[in-house]
Design an enzyme around this catalytic site. Structure first.
Site, PDB file in Angstrom:
ATOM      1  N   GLU A  50      -2.363   0.095  12.939  1.00 45.64           N
ATOM      2  CA  GLU A  50      -3.744   0.630  12.306  1.00 45.64           C
ATOM      3  C   GLU A  50      -5.299   0.482  13.133  1.00 45.64           C
ATOM      4  OE1 GLU A  50      -3.752  -1.887   9.016  1.00 45.64           O
ATOM      5  OE2 GLU A  50      -4.995  -0.015   8.116  1.00 45.64           O
ATOM      6  N   GLU A  71       1.081  -1.580  -0.319  1.00 46.71           N
ATOM      7  CA  GLU A  71      -0.233  -0.230  -0.026  1.00 46.71           C
ATOM      8  C   GLU A  71       0.835   1.212  -0.132  1.00 46.71           C
ATOM      9  OE1 GLU A  71      -3.258  -0.369   2.336  1.00 46.71           O
ATOM     10  OE2 GLU A  71      -4.053   1.854   1.318  1.00 46.71           O
TER      11      GLU A  71
HETATM   12  C1  BGC Z   1      -5.349   3.076   4.710  1.00 47.23           C
HETATM   13  C2  BGC Z   1      -6.100   4.110   5.780  1.00 47.23           C
HETATM   14  C3  BGC Z   1      -6.672   4.645   4.543  1.00 47.23           C
HETATM   15  C4  BGC Z   1      -7.917   4.034   4.603  1.00 47.23           C
HETATM   16  C5  BGC Z   1      -9.251   4.955   3.504  1.00 47.23           C
HETATM   17  C6  BGC Z   1      -6.735   2.384   4.113  1.00 47.23           C
HETATM   18  O1  BGC Z   1      -6.374   1.279   3.161  1.00 47.23           O
HETATM   19  O2  BGC Z   1      -4.383   2.239   5.513  1.00 47.23           O
HETATM   20  O3  BGC Z   1      -4.505   4.502   6.690  1.00 47.23           O
HETATM   21  O4  BGC Z   1      -6.885   5.571   5.689  1.00 47.23           O
HETATM   22  O5  BGC Z   1      -6.969   2.278   3.826  1.00 47.23           O
HETATM   23  O6  BGC Z   1     -10.415   4.249   4.544  1.00 47.23           O
END
Ligand code: BGC
Length: 794
Positions: free
Chosen positions: A644, A382
């Site tokens: 997270e 990501e």
């Molecule tokens: C990320 C988050 C981001 C989100 C959006 C995720 O995959 O890791 O931190 O804000 O997507 O909802």
């Protein structure tokens, strides 16, 4: 079509013939190479022999790449910069670096060479299974100019052009997410020797210049910021060693590779796999990396060498090494942390060591997520510049680090990602996630630049961004003429990762819109735009009415901890209602077993809102809670970074789903903002640090707390200590300041040199520049009076 660039006009973007297919097949190795790794690209070598004049006075090297590069003169790196030229929105802007290389040059022929990897340009980036890599282009290329001045005033320039040659090198794969594979035996002999022929090299190909703007680099360089020695090295199975670096980092491992032996002949592979955590049986846990393989391979040769895979980076604490000859010792291996060269300007500590560890973890997580852009996470597939996460942590970040150059550059990416209708993106640089940004994500395009200025960032940075901020506000208003933000919400993630306590999406969006309108009002005032001050304060008022109406009407998602805390902190309702919401928030938390339910946005508001509405005791109880869910739950389980999710790992369940479970995500670390600005009471004034009111909120659970912030005028500090009956405040302020004294007996304050000011519901002192000590009665039952609104807070 050529774009103007400030290098000599004869400089060309050069790379390799796009039809060339590398001859190396990784499956031909003596051990299996993971199939996914073979989709990574090799790093290219490019070189040219240049003549260095006698009587050289100065020399500068200007370079950039579509990809990431290391430049060398005479075989020596020209600097210690990593992953240059960093990551920008390459569709719109590519930046070049300028380095003084005078000390690297001696008269005579010398090799100017470049090693070029895919980096963010064409390597793996993001999580789109349909398009893993090559988001900005198919083929890497490089451009540069070496400018030399001699004593007689002559200026001599060499540039990248079709006189260069290109060759395969020893870096067989060099992907940011997959990993790097290096076989030094494949380095061309004499590559850095001007006299050595290069039979394996072919002429470099001049490639089309990009249409993107070509600008000098603004962002601070990425460098190795720390070198860690393992805290443990364990043999977990025959031939398998597990390295523990002690903390979760972003970077890579440097490993000494011993010379070939009978047992491990030349050509044998050593595998390094990286992970953030361990499984219950002590083996490496990698499932949460998703498609980010994070697998490096070093090849054994006849002589010892050092593997330092600088074209990749991983988010990890543990490394599993397979195939190492003999035992790995602490001298063989180190962890290299990478990050931008930004200095620490703020700090916090208190009497509770677990809270101090939490604070350290927040800072480590922030630093771990500044590689290239402010990212959501550094480990899984990501690693994008998710704006909502950056917004949630921005005040913590701005208190702690000098972000001026970093953010000045990132704001350009935010603008470059803005949609033609004014919508800011979800991620900046805008790539992979192409949608218009969601409420609280897009809003970062307004909130973070204003906060940056409020925390002392240069006026020019705000000024440059202001038109984009206005365009975003116009977009919201066009779509929501009734001032209730229920349309154009795009993906509308809401208070992401809340614990079964969702907030109505439109209400959440409208609350953020009101914060944006407050930020615009403050920004317009700071930039002396009187008409706009009026305009934005009118919209700030207009947005509050439908918000309050909807909130008070009640219904699903209208009583969450998040929305109550946002309404209180954003002053989205009148004062009597605010006090009532304070009581409701207290009930919502205590009625839930004194546990929070907030997601990545609501968390930032929760403890401040409790502190400001008579429930400081509950705020401290949440801070110090050790059961799930809480910050200290993770600290007690050995976390060295912020997770997270609240339930990233639970004793009763184990790891959360591997599909979304980073252990290195900064948003929930926004509790540090409360530590700085409420517990220690140190916060910026309307703009910057010259005119501040220190307002500490001591709680019985701590006996002392302190925060410091460097400002252009000097060191600003606030510290308190209590014995349960009185409180002693120590304040240092280079410019003088006000102190709101937390005391149960305002008439008994002992402070020399102070002038007593009013009105403020708190006893307010004005102190001249210097060091001060104030003593006042205080008891654990102290309830902070409500404090006046802070103009520009958002
Ligand atoms: C990320 C988050 C981001 C989100 C959006 C995720 O995959 O890791 O931190 O804000 O997507 O909802």
């Amino acid at each position: 079509m050529s774009s103007p660039h400030p290098l000599d006009p004869s400089a060309r973007w050069i790379g390799r013939d796009p039809l060339y297919v590398p001859e190396f097949d990784p499956r031909s190795g003596p051990q299996d190479t993971p199939m996914a790794l073979i989709s990574g690209e090799p790093a290219l070598l490019l070189r040219r022999v240049v003549e260095i004049p006698e009587q050289l006075v100065s020399a500068t090297l200007r370079m950039s790449a579509r990809g990431v590069y290391v430049a060398r003169l005479g075989g020596r790196r020209v600097d210690d910069v990593q992953l240059a030229p960093g990551w920008t929105d390459y569709h719109h802007r590519i930046t070049y670096r300028t380095v003084d290389v005078t000390a690297h040059l001696a008269p005579g022929p010398q090799v100017w060479s470049v090693e070029l990897g895919p980096g963010w340009f064409s390597g793996f980036l993001g999580m789109d299974a349909g398009r893993r890599a090559r988001h900005y282009g198919e083929h890497t290329s490089v451009i540069g100019e070496l400018e030399m001045r001699t004593a007689d005033g002559a200026v001599i320039r060499h540039v990248t052009d079709d006189g260069w040659v290109v060759s395969d090198g020893g870096t067989l794969h060099a992907d940011p997410m997959l990993g790097q594979m290096t076989d030094p035996r494949r380095e061309p002999a004499g590559w850095h020797d001007p006299a050595a022929d290069q039979p394996g090299a072919v002429p470099a190909v001049v490639t089309d210049p990009p249409s993107a703007r070509f600008e000098p680099q603004v962002a601070p360089d990425l460098v190795v910021t720390d070198v860690l020695t393992p805290t443990a090295i364990t043999t977990i199975a025959p031939g398998t060693t597990l390295i523990d670096l002690g903390v979760n980092i972003v970077g890579r491992v440097r490993l000494r590779i011993p010379a070939a032996s009978a047992a491990r002949p030349a050509g044998a592979h050593i595998h390094l796999r990286h992970g953030e955590a361990l499984n219950g049986d002590g083996t490496l846990y990698t499932e949460n990396l998703r498609a980010a393989l994070a697998h490096d391979i070093a090849v054994i040769t006849d002589t010892e060498w050092v593997f330092d895979p600088e074209f990749t980076f991983h988010g990890f604490r543990y490394v599993e090494i397979v195939g190492y000859p003999g035992t790995v010792t602490p001298d063989d291996v180190s962890g290299l942390v990478i990050g931008p060269r930004v200095s620490t300007v703020g700090s916090f500590s208190c009497s509770d060591q677990t809270v101090n560890t939490l604070h350290d973890n927040v800072l480590r997580t922030i630093r771990n997520n500044l590689v290239g852009a402010p990212t959501d996470c550094p480990q899984r597939d990501e690693r994008l510049g998710w704006m909502g996460d950056a917004s949630a942590i921005s005040a913590t970040m701005l208190f702690s680090l000098d972000m001026d150059d970093y953010l000045a550059s990132w704001f350009v990416d935010v603008r470059d990602g803005q949609h033609p209708n004014g919508a800011f993106p979800d991620v900046a640089p805008r790539v992979v996630v192409d949608a218009e940004g969601a409420p609280a994500w897009a809003d970062a395009g307004v909130l973070v630049p204003w906060r940056h200025h409020r925390y002392g960032g240069p006026r020019a940075t705000l000024e440059a961004h202001y038109p984009a901020m206005s365009a975003f506000m116009d977009h919201l208003e066009r779509n929501n003429p009734d001032h209730y933000r229920s349309r154009a919400l795009s993906r509308s993630y809401g208070d992401w990762l809340n614990l079964d306590d969702p907030t109505d999406k439109a209400l959440f969006a409208t609350a953020h819109w009101a914060l944006c309108a407050d930020a615009m009002t403050a920004a317009a005032r700071a930039l002396d735009r009187a008409d706009d001050v009026e305009r934005w304060s009118a919209s700030a008022a207009a947005i509050r009415d439908p918000f309050a109406e909807a909130l008070l009407a009640g219904g699903p998602g209208r009583g969450s901890q998040t929305v109550l805390a946002m309404a209180i902190m954003g002053r989205l309702v009148d004062d009597p209602t605010r006090a009532e919401l304070g009581a409701r928030l207290r009930e919502a938390v205590t009625g839930n077993g004194t546990a929070l339910t907030t997601g990545i946005h609501g968390t930032r508001f929760l403890l401040p809102a409790l502190s400001e509405t008579g429930s400081l005791d509950v705020a401290y109880a949440l801070l110090l809670r050790r059961d799930y869910p809480s910050w200290l739950y993770a600290v007690d389980r050995g976390a060295t970074t912020i997770w997270e999710r609240w339930d990233g790992w639970r004793e009763d369940v184990g790891f959360q789903t591997p599909f979304m479970n980073s252990l290195n995500h900064y948003a929930l670390g926004s509790v540090a903002e409360w530590l700085h600005e409420y517990v220690a009471g140190l916060r910026p004034g309307v703009i910057g640090w010259d005119d501040v009111t220190i307002r500490p909120y001591p709680g019985a659970a701590l006996t002392q707390a302190a925060a410091e912030r460097l400002s252009p005028a000097g060191r600003l500090a606030s510290a308190w200590r209590t014995d349960g009956e009185s409180i002693q405040l120590r304040v240092t302020s280079p410019a003088g300041c006000r102190v709101a004294v937390p005391t149960t007996e305002p008439d008994a304050i002992d402070a020399r040199h102070a002038r007593v000011l009013s009105p403020d519901p708190w006893p307010l002192l004005e102190l001249p520049a210097g060091d001060h000590e104030i003593v006042a009665p205080w008891s654990p039952g102290w309830v902070p009076p409500s404090a006046p609104a802070v103009p520009g807070w958002c």
